[in-house]
Design a protein around this motif. Structure first.
Motif, PDB file in Angstrom:
ATOM      1  N   GLY A   1     -70.498 -29.081  11.332  1.00 52.55           N
ATOM      2  CA  GLY A   1     -69.962 -28.978  12.685  1.00 52.55           C
ATOM      3  C   GLY A   1     -68.660 -29.742  12.843  1.00 52.55           C
ATOM      4  O   GLY A   1     -68.387 -30.697  12.104  1.00 52.55           O
ATOM      5  N   GLU A   2     -67.842 -29.303  13.815  1.00 51.24           N
ATOM      6  CA  GLU A   2     -66.561 -29.953  14.058  1.00 51.24           C
ATOM      7  C   GLU A   2     -66.771 -31.312  14.719  1.00 51.24           C
ATOM      8  O   GLU A   2     -67.379 -31.392  15.791  1.00 51.24           O
ATOM      9  CB  GLU A   2     -65.668 -29.083  14.946  1.00 51.24           C
ATOM     10  CG  GLU A   2     -65.174 -27.820  14.278  1.00 51.24           C
ATOM     11  CD  GLU A   2     -64.044 -27.152  15.066  1.00 51.24           C
ATOM     12  OE1 GLU A   2     -63.710 -27.646  16.170  1.00 51.24           O
ATOM     13  OE2 GLU A   2     -63.487 -26.159  14.566  1.00 51.24           O
ATOM     14  N   PRO A   3     -66.282 -32.375  14.128  1.00 55.32           N
ATOM     15  CA  PRO A   3     -66.435 -33.698  14.745  1.00 55.32           C
ATOM     16  C   PRO A   3     -65.523 -33.851  15.962  1.00 55.32           C
ATOM     17  O   PRO A   3     -64.330 -33.621  15.881  1.00 55.32           O
ATOM     18  CB  PRO A   3     -66.028 -34.663  13.621  1.00 55.32           C
ATOM     19  CG  PRO A   3     -65.173 -33.852  12.703  1.00 55.32           C
ATOM     20  CD  PRO A   3     -65.616 -32.437  12.817  1.00 55.32           C
ATOM     21  N   GLN A   4     -66.112 -34.217  17.085  1.00 57.01           N
ATOM     22  CA  GLN A   4     -65.380 -34.411  18.337  1.00 57.01           C
ATOM     23  C   GLN A   4     -65.973 -35.622  19.060  1.00 57.01           C
ATOM     24  O   GLN A   4     -67.168 -35.894  18.916  1.00 57.01           O
ATOM     25  CB  GLN A   4     -65.504 -33.167  19.234  1.00 57.01           C
ATOM     26  CG  GLN A   4     -64.866 -31.919  18.701  1.00 57.01           C
ATOM     27  CD  GLN A   4     -63.341 -31.945  18.765  1.00 57.01           C
ATOM     28  OE1 GLN A   4     -62.745 -32.931  19.225  1.00 57.01           O
ATOM     29  NE2 GLN A   4     -62.698 -30.877  18.294  1.00 57.01           N
ATOM     30  N   PRO A   5     -65.223 -36.378  19.829  1.00 53.49           N
ATOM     31  CA  PRO A   5     -63.786 -36.235  20.089  1.00 53.49           C
ATOM     32  C   PRO A   5     -62.899 -36.841  19.000  1.00 53.49           C
ATOM     33  O   PRO A   5     -61.685 -36.691  19.037  1.00 53.49           O
ATOM     34  CB  PRO A   5     -63.611 -37.001  21.403  1.00 53.49           C
ATOM     35  CG  PRO A   5     -64.634 -38.083  21.324  1.00 53.49           C
ATOM     36  CD  PRO A   5     -65.814 -37.465  20.623  1.00 53.49           C
TER      37      PRO A   5
ATOM     38  N   ALA B   1     -68.389 -39.338  10.170  1.00 52.37           N
ATOM     39  CA  ALA B   1     -68.826 -39.295   8.774  1.00 52.37           C
ATOM     40  C   ALA B   1     -69.109 -37.883   8.279  1.00 52.37           C
ATOM     41  O   ALA B   1     -69.307 -37.680   7.069  1.00 52.37           O
ATOM     42  CB  ALA B   1     -70.073 -40.177   8.597  1.00 52.37           C
ATOM     43  N   ARG B   2     -69.118 -36.899   9.158  1.00 53.38           N
ATOM     44  CA  ARG B   2     -69.371 -35.525   8.726  1.00 53.38           C
ATOM     45  C   ARG B   2     -68.226 -35.009   7.855  1.00 53.38           C
ATOM     46  O   ARG B   2     -67.080 -35.420   8.004  1.00 53.38           O
ATOM     47  CB  ARG B   2     -69.556 -34.614   9.934  1.00 53.38           C
ATOM     48  CG  ARG B   2     -70.905 -34.774  10.610  1.00 53.38           C
ATOM     49  CD  ARG B   2     -71.022 -33.914  11.844  1.00 53.38           C
ATOM     50  NE  ARG B   2     -70.245 -34.472  12.953  1.00 53.38           N
ATOM     51  CZ  ARG B   2     -70.191 -33.924  14.170  1.00 53.38           C
ATOM     52  NH1 ARG B   2     -70.841 -32.794  14.414  1.00 53.38           N
ATOM     53  NH2 ARG B   2     -69.495 -34.503  15.125  1.00 53.38           N
ATOM     54  N   ALA B   3     -68.564 -34.102   6.938  1.00 53.11           N
ATOM     55  CA  ALA B   3     -67.583 -33.604   5.977  1.00 53.11           C
ATOM     56  C   ALA B   3     -66.465 -32.834   6.669  1.00 53.11           C
ATOM     57  O   ALA B   3     -66.693 -32.094   7.625  1.00 53.11           O
ATOM     58  CB  ALA B   3     -68.264 -32.711   4.946  1.00 53.11           C
TER      59      ALA B   3
END
Length: 386
Positions: free
Chosen positions: A129-133, A137-139
């Motif tokens: 998933g897209e890290p926001q805002p 640590a997500r790829a």
């Protein structure tokens, strides 16, 4: 995106060097050969397919040269790319948009290098998933290298080792529209990220005014200036020890640093000669810009930011092939509170309304060739070799 390499060489330092000292510094001062070693290593290779491909990917342009990549090798053909969260730019790039664009350039260069080796890079952006805002640590992406012997090689790849962000003075000679149009053909998908340009004095002038005023805001705002100062590597010894950030090198800078005339404290002091000289030098470079190009997108998703990075890289490679130099001037696009009016002005001037947005602004023209920017060795960016 932009760096501040041309900040200052004080008149006092120059006076000390002129008349013999400069010759000594030219011969005996340290150089950046160690910090530039990754460019030679990419050309020579490691004898391992993934490492050979990644050796090119780490040469991608990225904001403030932070090189925020963490690279994990998975199995025999996999790569996971994540962000080093200690290498963000929280003052000038609070949502990590510019950093994400740098990752897009990395992935595009990886794709091109893979094709050179006969592999298709199957890239899955933001698999969790897209890290926001902000980035977390997500790829950023998972990549699998798939053998494809007949894969087409990218004609722009031949310019990779010649692509350098050039912060020197540009020739005032106008840039022909046909040369700028050639850059447009390099876009991977013009419907997702488009290119615009201005190359006549009347059209370039308002862009230069906005760019100059935006740069002055960043330079005169203590918390954004300090972010740049903290990332300065003053002299070759610092740059070789930490080959990232904003490099202030050369014989004049070595002398001024050794004599205590260029320090981080003085660079941060609005009353210092160096502070004023930084304004004079940088605004003169912007004012001499013969043309401007910009990248714009229909939205501002994380995936679109990656697409912007791919477009940035490809346009700059096409520019290098055309014998043109480029430098980002994207301060007006930054999203800290003090920049809000300049952000509004440049979008209004170019007729870009939300959800579309301007993603990058660059000066472009002809300039003398420059050496490559420092890079951390590939091995320093790897977290595991499975």
């Amino acid at each position: 995106m932009p760096t501040r390499r041309a900040l200052l060489v004080t008149g006092a330092a120059s006076a000390v060097i002129v008349g013999g000292g400069l010759f000594a510094y030219d011969i005996f001062s340290p150089n950046l050969s160690r910090a530039r070693e990754p460019w030679r290593a990419a050309a020579e290779g490691f004898g391992d397919t993934r490492l050979d491909i990644l050796a090119y990917a780490i040469l991608a342009p990225n904001p403030h040269n932070r090189q925020p990549w963490i690279i994990e090798l998975i199995g025999e053909d996999g790569i996971r790319l994540t962000a080093d969260l200690d290498r963000m730019l929280p003052e000038t790039d609070p949502p990590n948009r510019q950093i994400t664009i740098g990752f897009g350039a990395f992935l595009e260069l990886l794709r091109m290098a893979a094709a050179e080796k006969g592999y298709r890079a199957a890239i899955t952006p933001f698999p969790d998933g897209e890290p926001q805002p902000v980035l977390d640590a997500r790829a950023i992406a998972d990549i699998r290298l798939v053998p494809e012997p007949g894969i087409a090689k990218d004609p722009l790849f031949g310019a990779v080792l010649d692509r350098h962000t050039n912060r020197e003075a540009y020739d005032p000679e106008p840039v022909a529209g046909s040369r700028l149009a050639a850059l447009q053909t390099a876009l991977p998908d013009a419907d997702r990220v488009g290119l615009g340009w201005a190359n006549d004095a009347e059209s370039v002038a308002p862009l230069k005014r906005i760019a100059t005023e935006a740069w002055m805001i960043e330079y005169r705002t203590p918390h954004t200036l300090q972010e740049s100062i903290d990332l300065m590597r003053i002299g070759a010894a610092e740059a070789n020890a930490a080959p990232d950030g904003i490099i202030l090198d050369g014989p004049f800078m070595e002398a001024a640093s050794n004599l205590g005339m260029v320090t981080r404290e003085k660079l941060a002091d609005p009353e210092s000669y160096g502070f004023a000289e930084g304004i004079r030098m940088y605004t003169a470079l912007i004012d001499a810009s013969p043309a401007m190009v910009w990248l714009h997108s229909a939205d501002n998703s994380r995936e679109t930011q990656l697409d912007t990075g791919a477009a940035w890289l490809r346009v700059q490679l096409a520019a290098a092939r055309e014998g043109l130099a480029m430098q980002p001037l994207s301060q007006a696009l930054q999203e800290f509170p003090e920049m809000a009016e300049q952000y509004r002005r440049i979008h209004s001037h170019l007729g870009i309304a939300a959800p579309a947005r301007l993603q990058g602004l660059f000066r472009i023209g002809q300039a003398p060739a420059i050496p490559p920017a420092p890079r951390w060795p590939l091995t320093s960016r790897l977290v595991d070799i499975a």
